[in-house]
Design a protein around this motif. Structure first.
Motif, PDB file in Angstrom:
ATOM      1  N   LEU A 268       0.814  -1.209   0.000  1.00 40.71           N
ATOM      2  CA  LEU A 268       0.000   0.000   0.000  1.00 40.71           C
ATOM      3  C   LEU A 268       0.849   1.262   0.000  1.00 40.71           C
ATOM      4  N   ARG A 269       1.918   1.284   0.750  1.00 42.09           N
ATOM      5  CA  ARG A 269       2.777   2.466   0.806  1.00 42.09           C
ATOM      6  C   ARG A 269       3.590   2.629  -0.475  1.00 42.09           C
ATOM      7  N   GLY A 270       4.069   1.513  -1.016  1.00 43.63           N
ATOM      8  CA  GLY A 270       4.885   1.565  -2.227  1.00 43.63           C
ATOM      9  C   GLY A 270       4.077   1.697  -3.501  1.00 43.63           C
ATOM     10  N   GLY A 271       2.784   1.363  -3.439  1.00 42.98           N
ATOM     11  CA  GLY A 271       1.932   1.454  -4.620  1.00 42.98           C
ATOM     12  C   GLY A 271       2.245   0.405  -5.673  1.00 42.98           C
ATOM     13  N   ASN A 272       2.924  -0.656  -5.270  1.00 42.64           N
ATOM     14  CA  ASN A 272       3.287  -1.680  -6.251  1.00 42.64           C
ATOM     15  C   ASN A 272       2.265  -2.812  -6.266  1.00 42.64           C
ATOM     16  N   ALA A 273       2.411  -3.705  -7.205  1.00 43.09           N
ATOM     17  CA  ALA A 273       1.496  -4.841  -7.351  1.00 43.09           C
ATOM     18  C   ALA A 273       1.742  -5.862  -6.247  1.00 43.09           C
ATOM     19  N   TRP A 274       0.688  -6.612  -5.901  1.00 43.43           N
ATOM     20  CA  TRP A 274       0.796  -7.646  -4.869  1.00 43.43           C
ATOM     21  C   TRP A 274       1.886  -8.650  -5.225  1.00 43.43           C
ATOM     22  N   ARG A 275       1.991  -8.974  -6.493  1.00 36.00           N
ATOM     23  CA  ARG A 275       2.981  -9.970  -6.926  1.00 36.00           C
ATOM     24  C   ARG A 275       4.419  -9.485  -6.765  1.00 36.00           C
ATOM     25  N   MET A 276       4.596  -8.201  -6.457  1.00 34.60           N
ATOM     26  CA  MET A 276       5.932  -7.627  -6.313  1.00 34.60           C
ATOM     27  C   MET A 276       6.428  -7.621  -4.863  1.00 34.60           C
TER      28      MET A 276
ATOM     29  N   PHE B  25      -5.486  -9.384   3.381  1.00 34.81           N
ATOM     30  CA  PHE B  25      -5.923  -8.015   3.095  1.00 34.81           C
ATOM     31  C   PHE B  25      -7.366  -8.006   2.620  1.00 34.81           C
ATOM     32  N   ASN B  26      -7.701  -8.863   1.670  1.00 35.45           N
ATOM     33  CA  ASN B  26      -9.033  -8.900   1.083  1.00 35.45           C
ATOM     34  C   ASN B  26     -10.069  -9.384   2.097  1.00 35.45           C
ATOM     35  N   ARG B  27      -9.732 -10.396   2.868  1.00 35.15           N
ATOM     36  CA  ARG B  27     -10.641 -10.923   3.894  1.00 35.15           C
ATOM     37  C   ARG B  27     -10.944  -9.832   4.925  1.00 35.15           C
ATOM     38  N   TRP B  28      -9.920  -9.113   5.348  1.00 36.16           N
ATOM     39  CA  TRP B  28     -10.116  -8.048   6.335  1.00 36.16           C
ATOM     40  C   TRP B  28     -10.883  -6.871   5.744  1.00 36.16           C
ATOM     41  N   ARG B  29     -10.689  -6.611   4.450  1.00 42.00           N
ATOM     42  CA  ARG B  29     -11.435  -5.541   3.778  1.00 42.00           C
ATOM     43  C   ARG B  29     -12.915  -5.861   3.773  1.00 42.00           C
ATOM     44  N   LYS B  30     -13.243  -7.086   3.392  1.00 40.59           N
ATOM     45  CA  LYS B  30     -14.650  -7.508   3.342  1.00 40.59           C
ATOM     46  C   LYS B  30     -15.288  -7.518   4.725  1.00 40.59           C
ATOM     47  N   ALA B  31     -14.496  -7.791   5.757  1.00 42.39           N
ATOM     48  CA  ALA B  31     -15.010  -7.832   7.130  1.00 42.39           C
ATOM     49  C   ALA B  31     -15.088  -6.442   7.763  1.00 42.39           C
ATOM     50  N   GLY B  32     -14.622  -5.407   7.056  1.00 42.77           N
ATOM     51  CA  GLY B  32     -14.666  -4.048   7.586  1.00 42.77           C
ATOM     52  C   GLY B  32     -13.619  -3.770   8.652  1.00 42.77           C
ATOM     53  N   LEU B  33     -12.528  -4.529   8.628  1.00 43.42           N
ATOM     54  CA  LEU B  33     -11.487  -4.353   9.642  1.00 43.42           C
ATOM     55  C   LEU B  33     -10.724  -3.038   9.488  1.00 43.42           C
ATOM     56  N   TRP B  34     -10.473  -2.588   8.258  1.00 45.26           N
ATOM     57  CA  TRP B  34      -9.639  -1.407   8.048  1.00 45.26           C
ATOM     58  C   TRP B  34     -10.238  -0.145   8.661  1.00 45.26           C
ATOM     59  N   PRO B  35     -11.534   0.139   8.486  1.00 45.09           N
ATOM     60  CA  PRO B  35     -12.095   1.315   9.175  1.00 45.09           C
ATOM     61  C   PRO B  35     -12.044   1.178  10.703  1.00 45.09           C
ATOM     62  N   LYS B  36     -12.261  -0.023  11.211  1.00 46.07           N
ATOM     63  CA  LYS B  36     -12.184  -0.237  12.661  1.00 46.07           C
ATOM     64  C   LYS B  36     -10.764  -0.002  13.156  1.00 46.07           C
TER      65      LYS B  36
END
Length: 182
Positions: free
Chosen positions: A47-55, A70-81
């Motif tokens: 996220l900080r580097g702005g690069n692809a996940w594969r990198m 990352f995706n599981r936590w995004r769907k669960a609303g963890l990031w705003p919490k």
């Protein structure tokens, strides 16, 4: 940690704040074998580097594992919490109340590509894409973000954002600064 440290890695103090917010391993099935601190370090690296996940570098967990969390936590609303908990901790550490009484709102129109989602044309900024309204406290810490098509006027976007502020329960918020566009 037996690898060289990246600038995006969590310090011990930061990890102490974040660790309690990480969901526990699911019951049943295989036991969690991955180091959750390294998962978070991998997410922040991307996220900080702005690069692809594969990198993601090979000394961090595999990109599929990092992205999966990352995706599981995004769907669960963890990031705003997580943002809310960390913002409250920073405010308390600065000698302020956890809940702000004043905030600042502004918007920004950004160009978008042909990716799915709402798009519109902001005539004032001559931008085809999306607009984001951001509400921060007086320390510049993020309270809320609302993204919509760029053709929606500032007042309408602010109204929508403020409805979310009310729903989120910022009961002490009494003053919001805005520019002339609002």
């Amino acid at each position: 940690m037996s690898r060289q440290r990246y600038n995006t890695d969590l310090s011990d103090a930061e990890w102490q704040l974040v660790e309690p917010l990480i969901p526990p391993a699911k019951s049943g099935g295989r036991h969690r074998e991955v180091d959750m601190r390294e998962i978070v370090n991998g997410i922040f690296y991307v996220l900080r580097g702005g690069n692809a996940w594969r990198m993601i570098p090979h000394d961090l967990p595999p990109w599929q594992t990092v992205y999966g969390y990352f995706n599981r936590w995004r769907k669960a609303g963890l990031w705003p919490k997580m943002n809310d908990a960390l913002r409250d901790a920073v405010r308390l550490r600065a000698g302020r109340d956890a809940e702000p009484t004043a905030a600042i709102i502004d918007s920004q129109s950004v160009k978008t590509t042909a990716v799915k989602g709402e798009r519109g044309y902001d005539k004032a900024k001559k931008v085809n894409g999306r607009k984001r309204h951001i509400l921060v406290d007086v320390m510049g810490l993020l309270l809320l973000v609302h993204v919509h098509k760029a053709s929606i006027q500032e007042r309408a976007g602010a109204k929508s954002l403020l409805q979310r502020v009310k729903a989120k329960g910022f009961a002490r918020l009494a003053l919001i600064w805005a520019d002339g566009g609002y």
